[in-house]
Design a protein around this motif. Structure first.
Motif, PDB file in Angstrom:
ATOM      1  N   ILE A   1      48.288  49.334  36.013  1.00 21.90           N
ATOM      2  CA  ILE A   1      46.937  48.573  35.608  1.00 21.90           C
ATOM      3  C   ILE A   1      46.014  49.677  35.930  1.00 21.90           C
ATOM      4  CG2 ILE A   1      45.462  46.488  35.641  1.00 21.90           C
ATOM      5  CD1 ILE A   1      47.727  45.267  36.842  1.00 21.90           C
ATOM      6  N   ASN A   2      45.050  50.098  34.996  1.00 25.19           N
ATOM      7  CA  ASN A   2      44.153  51.170  35.225  1.00 25.19           C
ATOM      8  C   ASN A   2      42.865  50.238  35.153  1.00 25.19           C
ATOM      9  OD1 ASN A   2      46.014  53.170  35.309  1.00 25.19           O
ATOM     10  ND2 ASN A   2      45.394  53.998  33.821  1.00 25.19           N
ATOM     11  N   VAL A   3      41.697  50.222  36.263  1.00 27.74           N
ATOM     12  CA  VAL A   3      40.813  49.380  36.207  1.00 27.74           C
ATOM     13  C   VAL A   3      39.520  50.201  36.472  1.00 27.74           C
ATOM     14  CG1 VAL A   3      39.457  47.636  37.439  1.00 27.74           C
ATOM     15  CG2 VAL A   3      42.099  47.410  37.164  1.00 27.74           C
ATOM     16  N   ARG A   4      38.725  50.284  35.592  1.00 26.19           N
ATOM     17  CA  ARG A   4      37.117  51.013  35.977  1.00 26.19           C
ATOM     18  C   ARG A   4      36.351  49.979  36.983  1.00 26.19           C
ATOM     19  NH1 ARG A   4      35.365  55.400  34.385  1.00 26.19           N
ATOM     20  NH2 ARG A   4      36.495  55.457  32.477  1.00 26.19           N
ATOM     21  N   ILE A   5      35.988  50.343  37.844  1.00 25.21           N
ATOM     22  CA  ILE A   5      35.465  49.796  38.976  1.00 25.21           C
ATOM     23  C   ILE A   5      33.748  49.893  38.863  1.00 25.21           C
ATOM     24  CG2 ILE A   5      34.670  49.346  41.484  1.00 25.21           C
ATOM     25  CD1 ILE A   5      37.733  48.943  40.665  1.00 25.21           C
ATOM     26  N   PRO A   6      33.451  48.759  38.282  1.00 23.61           N
ATOM     27  CA  PRO A   6      31.903  48.525  37.844  1.00 23.61           C
ATOM     28  C   PRO A   6      30.985  48.731  39.115  1.00 23.61           C
ATOM     29  CG  PRO A   6      33.011  46.277  37.324  1.00 23.61           C
ATOM     30  CD  PRO A   6      34.047  47.176  38.105  1.00 23.61           C
ATOM     31  N   ASP A   7      29.913  49.284  38.747  1.00 20.95           N
ATOM     32  CA  ASP A   7      28.865  49.353  39.701  1.00 20.95           C
ATOM     33  C   ASP A   7      28.519  48.275  40.538  1.00 20.95           C
ATOM     34  OD1 ASP A   7      28.765  52.289  39.203  1.00 20.95           O
ATOM     35  OD2 ASP A   7      27.043  51.846  37.819  1.00 20.95           O
ATOM     36  N   SER A   8      28.772  46.867  39.902  1.00 21.26           N
ATOM     37  CA  SER A   8      28.279  45.570  40.598  1.00 21.26           C
ATOM     38  C   SER A   8      29.306  45.179  41.653  1.00 21.26           C
ATOM     39  CB  SER A   8      28.512  44.530  39.440  1.00 21.26           C
ATOM     40  OG  SER A   8      29.673  44.689  38.874  1.00 21.26           O
ATOM     41  N   VAL A   9      30.267  46.040  41.767  1.00 20.20           N
ATOM     42  CA  VAL A   9      31.076  45.796  42.968  1.00 20.20           C
ATOM     43  C   VAL A   9      30.509  45.975  44.208  1.00 20.20           C
ATOM     44  CG1 VAL A   9      33.534  46.230  44.286  1.00 20.20           C
ATOM     45  CG2 VAL A   9      33.215  45.554  41.550  1.00 20.20           C
ATOM     46  N   LEU A  10      30.385  45.340  45.185  1.00 17.49           N
ATOM     47  CA  LEU A  10      29.758  45.767  46.386  1.00 17.49           C
ATOM     48  C   LEU A  10      30.853  46.305  47.377  1.00 17.49           C
ATOM     49  CD1 LEU A  10      27.117  42.954  46.990  1.00 17.49           C
ATOM     50  CD2 LEU A  10      26.560  45.273  46.083  1.00 17.49           C
ATOM     51  N   PRO A  11      30.683  47.511  47.911  1.00 15.13           N
ATOM     52  CA  PRO A  11      32.030  47.979  48.876  1.00 15.13           C
ATOM     53  C   PRO A  11      31.969  47.236  50.051  1.00 15.13           C
ATOM     54  CG  PRO A  11      30.850  49.754  47.882  1.00 15.13           C
ATOM     55  CD  PRO A  11      30.052  48.377  47.421  1.00 15.13           C
ATOM     56  N   ILE A  12      33.136  46.926  50.675  1.00 15.03           N
ATOM     57  CA  ILE A  12      33.247  46.150  52.139  1.00 15.03           C
ATOM     58  C   ILE A  12      33.958  47.044  52.855  1.00 15.03           C
ATOM     59  CG2 ILE A  12      34.269  44.083  53.187  1.00 15.03           C
ATOM     60  CD1 ILE A  12      33.936  42.708  50.733  1.00 15.03           C
ATOM     61  N   THR A  13      33.501  47.215  54.376  1.00 14.83           N
ATOM     62  CA  THR A  13      34.055  48.173  54.988  1.00 14.83           C
ATOM     63  C   THR A  13      35.615  48.005  55.127  1.00 14.83           C
ATOM     64  OG1 THR A  13      32.111  48.349  56.141  1.00 14.83           O
ATOM     65  CG2 THR A  13      33.809  49.273  57.398  1.00 14.83           C
ATOM     66  N   ASP A  14      35.884  46.773  55.369  1.00 13.68           N
ATOM     67  CA  ASP A  14      37.677  46.602  55.547  1.00 13.68           C
ATOM     68  C   ASP A  14      38.364  46.348  54.546  1.00 13.68           C
ATOM     69  OD1 ASP A  14      36.386  44.127  55.069  1.00 13.68           O
ATOM     70  OD2 ASP A  14      37.730  43.209  56.952  1.00 13.68           O
ATOM     71  N   GLY A  15      37.704  46.770  53.283  1.00 14.62           N
ATOM     72  CA  GLY A  15      38.336  46.758  52.088  1.00 14.62           C
ATOM     73  C   GLY A  15      38.076  45.304  51.264  1.00 14.62           C
ATOM     74  N   ASN A  16      37.802  45.682  49.971  1.00 17.74           N
ATOM     75  CA  ASN A  16      37.573  44.240  48.948  1.00 17.74           C
ATOM     76  C   ASN A  16      38.922  43.704  48.530  1.00 17.74           C
ATOM     77  OD1 ASN A  16      35.496  46.385  48.529  1.00 17.74           O
ATOM     78  ND2 ASN A  16      34.513  44.671  47.623  1.00 17.74           N
ATOM     79  N   ILE A  17      39.225  42.335  48.509  1.00 17.71           N
ATOM     80  CA  ILE A  17      40.220  41.684  48.207  1.00 17.71           C
ATOM     81  C   ILE A  17      40.231  41.681  46.548  1.00 17.71           C
ATOM     82  CG2 ILE A  17      41.376  39.534  48.235  1.00 17.71           C
ATOM     83  CD1 ILE A  17      40.055  38.746  50.587  1.00 17.71           C
ATOM     84  N   ILE A  18      41.352  42.142  46.259  1.00 12.33           N
ATOM     85  CA  ILE A  18      41.825  42.416  44.777  1.00 12.33           C
ATOM     86  C   ILE A  18      42.674  41.394  44.172  1.00 12.33           C
ATOM     87  CG2 ILE A  18      43.118  44.189  44.925  1.00 12.33           C
ATOM     88  CD1 ILE A  18      41.798  45.270  42.175  1.00 12.33           C
ATOM     89  N   VAL A  19      42.330  40.537  42.933  1.00 10.18           N
ATOM     90  CA  VAL A  19      43.305  39.639  42.571  1.00 10.18           C
ATOM     91  C   VAL A  19      43.623  39.986  41.065  1.00 10.18           C
ATOM     92  CG1 VAL A  19      43.459  37.408  41.988  1.00 10.18           C
ATOM     93  CG2 VAL A  19      42.147  37.936  44.243  1.00 10.18           C
ATOM     94  N   VAL A  20      44.580  39.986  40.773  1.00 15.04           N
ATOM     95  CA  VAL A  20      45.120  40.251  39.142  1.00 15.04           C
ATOM     96  C   VAL A  20      45.527  38.624  38.804  1.00 15.04           C
ATOM     97  CG1 VAL A  20      46.818  41.054  37.715  1.00 15.04           C
ATOM     98  CG2 VAL A  20      45.775  42.461  39.691  1.00 15.04           C
ATOM     99  N   GLN A  21      44.988  38.348  37.590  1.00 15.24           N
ATOM    100  CA  GLN A  21      45.458  37.088  36.885  1.00 15.24           C
ATOM    101  C   GLN A  21      45.947  37.357  35.481  1.00 15.24           C
ATOM    102  OE1 GLN A  21      42.240  34.626  35.529  1.00 15.24           O
ATOM    103  NE2 GLN A  21      43.363  32.827  35.644  1.00 15.24           N
ATOM    104  N   LEU A  22      47.140  36.944  35.118  1.00 18.86           N
ATOM    105  CA  LEU A  22      47.720  37.209  33.905  1.00 18.86           C
ATOM    106  C   LEU A  22      48.330  35.658  33.436  1.00 18.86           C
ATOM    107  CD1 LEU A  22      48.566  39.296  31.887  1.00 18.86           C
ATOM    108  CD2 LEU A  22      50.715  39.373  32.885  1.00 18.86           C
ATOM    109  N   LYS A  23      47.939  35.444  32.223  1.00 19.70           N
ATOM    110  CA  LYS A  23      48.317  34.132  31.727  1.00 19.70           C
ATOM    111  C   LYS A  23      47.971  33.245  32.485  1.00 19.70           C
ATOM    112  CE  LYS A  23      51.807  36.270  28.405  1.00 19.70           C
ATOM    113  NZ  LYS A  23      52.013  35.778  27.327  1.00 19.70           N
ATOM    114  N   SER A  24      46.976  32.968  33.222  1.00 17.35           N
ATOM    115  CA  SER A  24      46.772  31.781  34.192  1.00 17.35           C
ATOM    116  C   SER A  24      47.362  32.017  35.703  1.00 17.35           C
ATOM    117  CB  SER A  24      46.515  30.521  33.670  1.00 17.35           C
ATOM    118  OG  SER A  24      47.837  30.126  33.695  1.00 17.35           O
TER     119      SER A  24
END
Length: 160
Positions: A121-144
């Motif tokens: 999955i290739n994702v362009r990270i928008p400028d609206s994402v605020l960086p977090i020092t210990d890492g941002n939690i990322i979630v993938v949702q497919l077909k709910s």
């Protein structure tokens, strides 16, 4: 419903109903536990991590499994072709830091070229994402269906 039969006699040895899902998205992590730093490449093909975060506006290449049926996939056990892209029918919805960004940030969702059974999955990270020092939690949702279950948190690293 699943039945186990003895071929020589035709006798039913066991039968039961097993719940199956059409998809079950999961992201690979660097420590191979499903928790912590994601197994992903930054746009320049360097490994994403706390020591090498991705700049906003750039593309993150994530890897996982559980994408379900993929039309035009190679035979089981064969690597995905490198001369053409094999895409999933549906794009996943991506959330970073608790906010779903929608499917429009997904540049590609399909089989990873040259790899066997790996979802890329290739994702362009928008400028609206605020960086977090210990890492941002990322979630993938497919077909709910979400890639998260109790206690599983995958993190991506974004530059300040």
């Amino acid at each position: 419903e699943v039945e186990v039969t003895q071929v020589s006699t035709g006798a039913v040895l066991a039968a039961d109903q097993i719940e199956m899902a059409e998809v079950s998205p999961g992201l690979f992590t660097r420590n191979q536990t499903g928790r912590g730093a994601i197994s992903a490449l930054n746009e320049d093909n360097t490994v994403n991590g706390p020591e090498n975060p991705l700049q906003r506006g750039k593309v993150l290449q994530m890897f996982g499994t559980g994408q379900g049926f993929v039309a035009n996939a190679p035979p089981d056990g064969d690597a995905a072709p490198t001369d053409r892209l094999v895409q999933t029918a549906d794009k996943p919805n991506i959330a970073i830091g608790g906010n779903f960004l929608g499917t429009e940030v997904v540049q590609f969702s399909g089989l990873a070229p040259g790899l066997v059974g790996v979802w890329q999955i290739n994702v362009r990270i928008p400028d609206s994402v605020l960086p977090i020092t210990d890492g941002n939690i990322i979630v993938v949702q497919l077909k709910s269906v979400l890639n998260t279950v109790a206690g599983i948190q995958t993190r991506v690293y974004i530059k300040q």
